[in-house]
Design an enzyme around this catalytic site. Sequence first.
Site, PDB file in Angstrom:
ATOM      1  N   SER A 121      -7.518  -1.915  -3.379  1.00  0.00           N
ATOM      2  CA  SER A 121      -6.483  -1.381  -4.269  1.00  0.00           C
ATOM      3  C   SER A 121      -7.109  -0.566  -5.391  1.00  0.00           C
ATOM      4  CB  SER A 121      -5.671  -2.520  -4.880  1.00  0.00           C
ATOM      5  OG  SER A 121      -6.503  -3.314  -5.677  1.00  0.00           O
ATOM      6  N   HIS A 142      -2.635  -1.888   1.607  1.00  0.00           N
ATOM      7  CA  HIS A 142      -3.010  -2.920   0.644  1.00  0.00           C
ATOM      8  C   HIS A 142      -2.125  -4.158   0.738  1.00  0.00           C
ATOM      9  CE1 HIS A 142      -3.132  -4.488  -3.643  1.00  0.00           C
ATOM     10  NE2 HIS A 142      -4.217  -4.900  -3.028  1.00  0.00           N
ATOM     11  N   GLU A 154       1.367  -2.265   0.505  1.00  0.00           N
ATOM     12  CA  GLU A 154       1.436  -0.899  -0.007  1.00  0.00           C
ATOM     13  C   GLU A 154       0.665   0.033   0.929  1.00  0.00           C
ATOM     14  OE1 GLU A 154       1.624  -1.677  -4.820  1.00  0.00           O
ATOM     15  OE2 GLU A 154      -0.280  -2.026  -3.812  1.00  0.00           O
ATOM     16  N   ASN A 193      -0.479  -4.046  -8.461  1.00  0.00           N
ATOM     17  CA  ASN A 193      -1.645  -4.474  -9.240  1.00  0.00           C
ATOM     18  C   ASN A 193      -1.722  -3.830 -10.618  1.00  0.00           C
ATOM     19  OD1 ASN A 193      -2.496  -6.264  -7.383  1.00  0.00           O
ATOM     20  ND2 ASN A 193      -4.428  -5.246  -6.901  1.00  0.00           N
TER      21      ASN A 193
END
Length: 287
Positions: A121, A142, A154, A193
């Site tokens: 990420s 991700h 993601e 994140n």
Amino acid sequence: MTEIKQITVVGSGVMGSQIAMVSALAGFDVYLQDINEESLKVAEDSLHGHINKRISKGKISLLEAEKAFARLKFVTSLEKAVAETDFVIEAIVEKLDVKRQLFAEIDRLAPSHAIIATNSSTIVSSKLADATNRPEKICNLHFFNPVLVMELVEVVKGPQTSDETADTAVELVKQINKTPILLKKEISGFVANRILGALIDEAIYLLENDIATVEEIDLACTKALNHPIGPFALLDLTGIDVNYYIRQVLYEETGDENQKPQKVITEKYLNGEYGRKTGKGFYSYNS
Ligand code: CAA
């Protein structure tokens, strides 16, 4: 769109092993590759532990589990793992030079139609794509920890990623029974994140300034905000070492002193207190 039959996951840590399991449970033929035989063994044992729990809770049948494990091969040879692959998901250590070397090697060994995705990420795919001769087939995919439980994945398009690659990745996420979101542009940290990072930074700020304890800050998040676990319990779950590496990469990328791993993270990292995986982090765990 490329039809996916075989998936290869490179790196058998907590993320890689569960990504491989989720893929096998969805019916794909999967290779889980790691250069470290011991790590593969740990991954296999841990997956059997998680799946046995699901069987005993009646969430999955013994037959389904056996079929999934029959589809999942644990190998040390990268050559074998990618020889007939359609889709590679890299989940190794968060170090750019190591990942670039691996991507070049996979590019050399895998069929030309195969997509190569990174679970990172923080390292966006454009930093890896030019290590290969198939930049349009490189993207980020991700997952979240624990992968067996968390539903979102993601998919991130780099400037070099083709629409076909992104569409195939989105479709694959659906096929493994997860929910995709497609980020049309690269941004380090992606969506979830970045939001989580802001929360963790604030939690560490409050701790380092002696405002409240680890336990109290976690309680504020669980009891006032209804988060399933607090930021420090989450750091223990995802790995303090991972957080350390991520911040180190962000610092190197930006030169911003504020991005450096914080004092408490660095101390724990240097003491080998990585969280659940080492039995101690912000909390202690019985093995
Ligand atoms: N691996 C696999 N499954 C796990 C697990 C693990 N490490 N820990 C718990 N589970 C499963 C349990 O078996 C249980 O499954 P069932 O529903 O089938 O019974 C389920 O998760 C719930 O577990 P528990 O009842 O034991 O405990 P809980 O209610 O506290 O849930 C949790 C545990 C799912 C981890 C929950 O605390 C949670 O959702 N935490 C937040 C996790 C989170 O925010 N993840 C994102 C992290 S950021 C990230 O991943 C980004 C990155 O780049 C790595």
